[in-house]
Design an enzyme around this catalytic site. Structure first.
Site, PDB file in Angstrom:
ATOM      1  N   LYS A  39     -67.836  -2.651 -49.691  1.00  0.00           N
ATOM      2  CA  LYS A  39     -67.329  -3.532 -51.112  1.00  0.00           C
ATOM      3  C   LYS A  39     -67.298  -4.423 -51.554  1.00  0.00           C
ATOM      4  O   LYS A  39     -67.493  -5.549 -50.650  1.00  0.00           O
ATOM      5  CB  LYS A  39     -65.371  -2.509 -51.068  1.00  0.00           C
ATOM      6  CG  LYS A  39     -65.159  -2.475 -52.232  1.00  0.00           C
ATOM      7  CD  LYS A  39     -65.540  -0.714 -52.860  1.00  0.00           C
ATOM      8  CE  LYS A  39     -64.951  -0.415 -54.028  1.00  0.00           C
ATOM      9  NZ  LYS A  39     -64.906   0.869 -54.526  1.00  0.00           N
TER      10      LYS A  39
ATOM     11  N   LYS B  51     -66.290   8.033 -47.391  1.00  0.00           N
ATOM     12  CA  LYS B  51     -66.670   8.813 -48.844  1.00  0.00           C
ATOM     13  C   LYS B  51     -68.075   9.447 -48.790  1.00  0.00           C
ATOM     14  O   LYS B  51     -68.215  10.289 -48.855  1.00  0.00           O
ATOM     15  CB  LYS B  51     -65.953   7.897 -50.049  1.00  0.00           C
ATOM     16  CG  LYS B  51     -66.516   8.728 -51.641  1.00  0.00           C
ATOM     17  CD  LYS B  51     -66.249   7.293 -52.512  1.00  0.00           C
ATOM     18  CE  LYS B  51     -64.907   7.221 -52.521  1.00  0.00           C
ATOM     19  NZ  LYS B  51     -65.039   6.045 -53.872  1.00  0.00           N
TER      20      LYS B  51
ATOM     21  N   LYS C 238     -73.234   0.918 -48.818  1.00  0.00           N
ATOM     22  CA  LYS C 238     -72.573   1.512 -50.186  1.00  0.00           C
ATOM     23  C   LYS C 238     -70.857   0.916 -50.985  1.00  0.00           C
ATOM     24  O   LYS C 238     -70.247   2.317 -50.015  1.00  0.00           O
ATOM     25  CB  LYS C 238     -73.043   3.104 -50.566  1.00  0.00           C
ATOM     26  CG  LYS C 238     -73.805   3.081 -52.047  1.00  0.00           C
ATOM     27  CD  LYS C 238     -74.638   2.772 -52.628  1.00  0.00           C
ATOM     28  CE  LYS C 238     -75.043   2.828 -54.014  1.00  0.00           C
ATOM     29  NZ  LYS C 238     -74.241   2.191 -54.752  1.00  0.00           N
TER      30      LYS C 238
ATOM     31  N   THR D  73     -68.677   9.881 -61.510  1.00  0.00           N
ATOM     32  CA  THR D  73     -67.055   9.662 -61.258  1.00  0.00           C
ATOM     33  C   THR D  73     -65.857  11.290 -61.406  1.00  0.00           C
ATOM     34  O   THR D  73     -65.549  11.367 -60.614  1.00  0.00           O
ATOM     35  CB  THR D  73     -66.919   8.332 -60.755  1.00  0.00           C
ATOM     36  OG1 THR D  73     -67.880   7.954 -60.417  1.00  0.00           O
ATOM     37  CG2 THR D  73     -65.461   8.830 -59.570  1.00  0.00           C
TER      38      THR D  73
ATOM     39  N   ASN E  93     -63.188   4.003 -67.450  1.00  0.00           N
ATOM     40  CA  ASN E  93     -64.574   4.753 -66.851  1.00  0.00           C
ATOM     41  C   ASN E  93     -63.934   6.213 -66.521  1.00  0.00           C
ATOM     42  O   ASN E  93     -63.537   7.511 -66.936  1.00  0.00           O
ATOM     43  CB  ASN E  93     -65.320   4.088 -66.350  1.00  0.00           C
ATOM     44  CG  ASN E  93     -66.122   4.944 -66.284  1.00  0.00           C
ATOM     45  OD1 ASN E  93     -67.090   6.312 -67.375  1.00  0.00           O
ATOM     46  ND2 ASN E  93     -67.021   5.244 -65.497  1.00  0.00           N
TER      47      ASN E  93
HETATM   48  N1  GLU Z   1     -66.847   2.636 -57.252  1.00  0.00           N
HETATM   49  C1  GLU Z   1     -67.196   4.088 -57.065  1.00  0.00           C
HETATM   50  C2  GLU Z   1     -66.409   4.077 -55.767  1.00  0.00           C
HETATM   51  O1  GLU Z   1     -65.548   3.825 -55.649  1.00  0.00           O
HETATM   52  C3  GLU Z   1     -68.742   3.992 -56.719  1.00  0.00           C
HETATM   53  C4  GLU Z   1     -69.564   3.206 -55.950  1.00  0.00           C
HETATM   54  C5  GLU Z   1     -71.279   3.632 -55.458  1.00  0.00           C
HETATM   55  O2  GLU Z   1     -71.785   4.220 -56.454  1.00  0.00           O
HETATM   56  O3  GLU Z   1     -71.867   3.321 -54.760  1.00  0.00           O
HETATM   57  O4  GLU Z   1     -66.933   4.815 -54.795  1.00  0.00           O
END
Ligand code: GLU
Length: 428
Positions: A107, A95, A71, A191, A222
């Site tokens: 990613k 995370k 993810k 976030t 954002n």
């Molecule tokens: N791009 C965001 C992060 O770095 C969200 C990732 C997601 O929702 O999968 O945490």
């Protein structure tokens, strides 16, 4: 890390190695977790509006999927590199693990500058990225989401391409979709709001009233915007905000000692986070250099832009007044700078804990998409707050009990969970 050139992957590995050693991780688990498990490097030919074809470089990197499907977001940036995406995929694993959601880390990235591309060109780029990767991604394999310079509209183009390829509706393929098209209420805010939920908890532990604090924020995309909104709603005062100015190709800091009017500033900001400089000056904002956000006499620093912003060159500019750094960006602080911050006893809420609200809400979005039943916003926010708060408490308690800094405590929890998953699966 006293090298001149910054490499995000080296930083991510150095952070991992240090903790792996400390917790006595066995060699094979270490070897497995210190690098991505799978990488895809692709070329994406895109028909441009002027009739030419441009070939873009793209990536999807899956660091680990032992705890669940990989993810993580997909970034558009002209300076994107494979090593940056590697690092970010690794940070995604930690995370998801630190907030204890059943997902792994991945990613994506495309080397491009969407600020210079039309919507049609961006749509073709999104579709091209999915066409190359559809076989190795999916609701049960790897689920993308928005990140730097991508948003809900990009997610829907990507979903549409995926669904065209597989001939069905697969809303769980991607998160951060528009509300009403499989998206979750609250995902856009998640976030930034999540950063402030954990900041609120940190301030409680430190015995500081949020209403009596001031903050300086780097980045007004954002995450920066929503963090600023939630923080001011809770009574804090934002003194300065810095952002990239895409016309002048440099960054500026906008300062107002009485408190920045977040809604006004948002109303004069474009979709990539560039504040309209002339309108801000007209409204009485003081214009400072982009780097000056870090040197403000505030209680809280919120880096909400890119990696490598608090480094050996900038760390000594941090004012004596700063008590907390809540890392809203991914990888904003280098290990060199971290040492200085720790020596100065500044309380750090590390990035992969602090900014985990986005992926946590993405997880809620997947759950809702799979049920085809959507929660109201209060329910989403309540669940988000409780997930972030309990993750913060677990990290804080461990940092107190084992007398380690917050970043190390977060790593200990996250790495242990992933190490246990790979062992239970019999991978090592
Ligand atoms: N791009 C965001 C992060 O770095 C969200 C990732 C997601 O929702 O999968 O945490």
């Amino acid at each position: 890390m006293s090298k001149e050139t910054y490499n995000a992957f080296e930083v991510a590995q150095a952070q991992f190695d240090q903790v792996a050693l400390k917790i006595g991780l066995d060699e094979s688990t270490r070897e497995l977790l210190r690098q991505p498990i799978r990488e895809y490097h692709i070329s994406i030919p895109v028909k441009m509006d002027d009739g030419t074809t441009k070939v873009f470089r793209g990536y999807r990197i899956q660091h680990n999927d032992a705890r669940g499907p990989a993810k993580g977001g997909i970034r558009f940036h002209p300076l994107e590199t494979a090593d940056t995406v590697r690092a970010l995929s690794m940070w995604m694993t930690w995370k998801c693990s630190v907030v204890d959601i059943p997902l792994g880390g991945g990613k994506g990235g495309i080397v491009c500058d969407p600020r210079t591309m039309s919507d049609r060109e961006q749509e073709r780029l999104c579709r091209g990225w999915v066409r190359q990767l559809a076989r190795v991604m999916g609701p049960n394999l790897d689920v993308p989401a928005p990140d730097v310079m991508t948003s809900a509209k990009h997610m829907l183009w990507m979903l549409d391409e995926y669904e065209a390829i597989y001939g069905g509706r697969y809303p769980g393929f991607i998160t951060g979709k528009p509300v009403g098209m499989g998206g979750s209420l609250g995902r856009t805010e998640a976030t930034g709001f999540g950063v402030i939920f954990v900041l609120r908890e940190a301030l409680k532990e430190l015995g500081i009233k949020i209403e009596e604090t001031t903050a300086s924020i780097q980045g007004f995309g954002n995450v920066g915007q929503h963090a600023a909104l939630k923080y001011t709603q809770m009574g804090g005062r934002v003194i300065a905000i810095s952002c990239w100015d895409n016309n002048d190709k440099c960054s500026y800091t906008y300062r107002c000692n009485n408190g920045v009017d977040i809604n006004f500033l948002r109303s004069i900001t474009d979709s990539f986070g560039t504040v309209n400089k002339n309108k801000a000056i007209e409204a009485g904002y003081e214009l400072l250099s982009g780097d000056d956000w870090i040197a403000q006499d505030v209680d809280i620093l919120l880096p909400a832009a890119l990696e490598n912003q608090i480094n050996s060159k900038t760390v000594n500019r941090i004012s004596k007044s700063v008590k907390v750094i809540a890392e809203a960006a991914n990888g904003p602080t280098t290990p060199d700078a971290d040492k200085v911050i720790n020596e100065r006893n500044i309380f750090v809420i590390p990035d992969f804990l602090s900014n985990a609200g986005g992926v946590t809400c993405s997880y809620f979005e997947q759950v809702q998409s799979n049920m085809n039943y959507y929660w109201d916003k209060d329910e989403v926010m309540h669940k988000l707050d409780s997930k972030m708060t309990s993750a913060f408490k677990a990290v804080y308690d461990l940092s107190v009990n084992q007398n380690v800094f917050m970043r190390e405590a977060a790593y200990i929890i996250a790495i242990n969970r992933v190490a246990q998953a790979v062992k239970m699966r019999g991978w090592v």
